[in-house]
Scaffold this active site. Sequence first.
Site, PDB file in Angstrom:
ATOM      1  N   LYS A 281      20.489  39.520  34.327  1.00  0.00           N
ATOM      2  CA  LYS A 281      19.789  38.951  33.159  1.00  0.00           C
ATOM      3  C   LYS A 281      18.419  39.612  33.014  1.00  0.00           C
ATOM      4  O   LYS A 281      18.011  39.999  31.916  1.00  0.00           O
ATOM      5  CB  LYS A 281      19.648  37.419  33.301  1.00  0.00           C
ATOM      6  CG  LYS A 281      20.979  36.694  33.148  1.00  0.00           C
ATOM      7  CD  LYS A 281      20.927  35.217  33.527  1.00  0.00           C
ATOM      8  CE  LYS A 281      22.335  34.613  33.502  1.00  0.00           C
ATOM      9  NZ  LYS A 281      22.430  33.217  33.919  1.00  0.00           N
TER      10      LYS A 281
ATOM     11  N   GLN B 237      18.697  28.939  36.641  1.00  0.00           N
ATOM     12  CA  GLN B 237      20.028  29.323  37.110  1.00  0.00           C
ATOM     13  C   GLN B 237      20.676  28.165  37.877  1.00  0.00           C
ATOM     14  O   GLN B 237      20.067  27.561  38.754  1.00  0.00           O
ATOM     15  CB  GLN B 237      19.923  30.577  38.004  1.00  0.00           C
ATOM     16  CG  GLN B 237      21.261  31.169  38.433  1.00  0.00           C
ATOM     17  CD  GLN B 237      22.087  31.716  37.275  1.00  0.00           C
ATOM     18  OE1 GLN B 237      21.552  32.138  36.259  1.00  0.00           O
ATOM     19  NE2 GLN B 237      23.394  31.707  37.416  1.00  0.00           N
TER      20      GLN B 237
ATOM     21  N   ASP C 292      19.981  28.368  27.033  1.00  0.00           N
ATOM     22  CA  ASP C 292      21.298  28.118  27.629  1.00  0.00           C
ATOM     23  C   ASP C 292      22.117  27.146  26.780  1.00  0.00           C
ATOM     24  O   ASP C 292      23.335  27.054  26.927  1.00  0.00           O
ATOM     25  CB  ASP C 292      21.120  27.480  29.015  1.00  0.00           C
ATOM     26  CG  ASP C 292      21.470  28.416  30.156  1.00  0.00           C
ATOM     27  OD1 ASP C 292      22.309  29.305  29.959  1.00  0.00           O
ATOM     28  OD2 ASP C 292      20.896  28.228  31.246  1.00  0.00           O
TER      29      ASP C 292
HETATM   30  N1  GUN Z   1      25.398  29.381  36.387  1.00  0.00           N
HETATM   31  C1  GUN Z   1      26.618  29.828  36.018  1.00  0.00           C
HETATM   32  N2  GUN Z   1      26.676  30.054  34.688  1.00  0.00           N
HETATM   33  C2  GUN Z   1      25.463  29.742  34.192  1.00  0.00           C
HETATM   34  C3  GUN Z   1      24.887  29.778  32.891  1.00  0.00           C
HETATM   35  O1  GUN Z   1      25.531  30.132  31.884  1.00  0.00           O
HETATM   36  N3  GUN Z   1      23.587  29.388  32.801  1.00  0.00           N
HETATM   37  C4  GUN Z   1      22.863  28.980  33.886  1.00  0.00           C
HETATM   38  N4  GUN Z   1      21.595  28.601  33.685  1.00  0.00           N
HETATM   39  N5  GUN Z   1      23.362  28.931  35.116  1.00  0.00           N
HETATM   40  C5  GUN Z   1      24.653  29.320  35.263  1.00  0.00           C
END
Ligand code: GUN
Length: 303
Positions: free
Chosen positions: A54, A98, A121
């Site tokens: 990311k 995350q 998100d």
């Molecule tokens: N952990 C696994 N997938 C995601 C996601 O799409 N966003 C976040 N913040 N954590 C994750």
Amino acid sequence: MTAKLIKGTEIQKEILEEIGKEVKEIKEKHNVVPGLVTILVGESPASISYVTLKIKTANALGFKEIQENQPDDISEADLLALIDKYNKDESINGILVQLPLPKHIDDKKVLNAIDPDKDVDGFHPVNVGRLMIGGSEVKFPPCTPYGIQEMIVRAGVETKGAEVVVVGRSNIVGKPIANMMVQKGRGANATVTIVHTGTQDLASHCKRADILIVAAGVPELVKPEWIKPGSCVIDVGVNRVGEKISEKTGKKIAILKGDVDFDKAKEIAGYITPVPGGVGPMTITMLMLNTLKSLKFKLGISS
Ligand code: GUN
């Protein structure tokens, strides 16, 4: 018949180019770039690898990127204070925490603390509500379902009036994608069924799907005989089923399998996503798009 592959890696390239162009234009006109903060708690290898990707993508697009790596034993209060700091930071348009978080932290409390207008998100209840209402209410569709819908549209698959069957009812994929596909509008207007572990006859539902979206987290759950000939199969599963030595790097890497028996399914479906290289790359891409959108909402620029 061999299905047309819907490659997330290729669609990702297209969308990232579009985002990069817009970032440049906004910078020239408004002297500002999208700002994203990624908050990582602890040292889970999978989370580190997702967050690293990311960060790399955001930097390549010319975003302002702040990395907040916090120890596993950070208190819930300190994490909430960190979120509050970025809620107030004018240069930040997106806050990503995350998941999963350590057990001593209430993830609902944390997600609810993010300003809904920076919730790129799309997990905050306000954004879940906006998604449910649909239309112009929607700000940030959650990244994986958003990516799935974009893949379907860009592959040229008709969704209006299509029978869509979603396997799985998670808050991150199953429920939001079903909600998105049922709305009026682009890449939607479909008849949607959600099937799950309580469903009596999974096979019979899958067999009538023009678009089958599988997010169950069970390797090769969907059997080839469940697939309607010529249909579009979107496999969201990323299941680690073992390890192998990479021919490229000589290092140990995970063997990944989807929720669909790909080799057989591709002989029956009209369109199919591979694993890896299908839905996976789209999640990060749509996170970048949501962060750009957040800045555009703030500047009052419509798409
Ligand atoms: N952990 C696994 N997938 C995601 C996601 O799409 N966003 C976040 N913040 N954590 C994750």
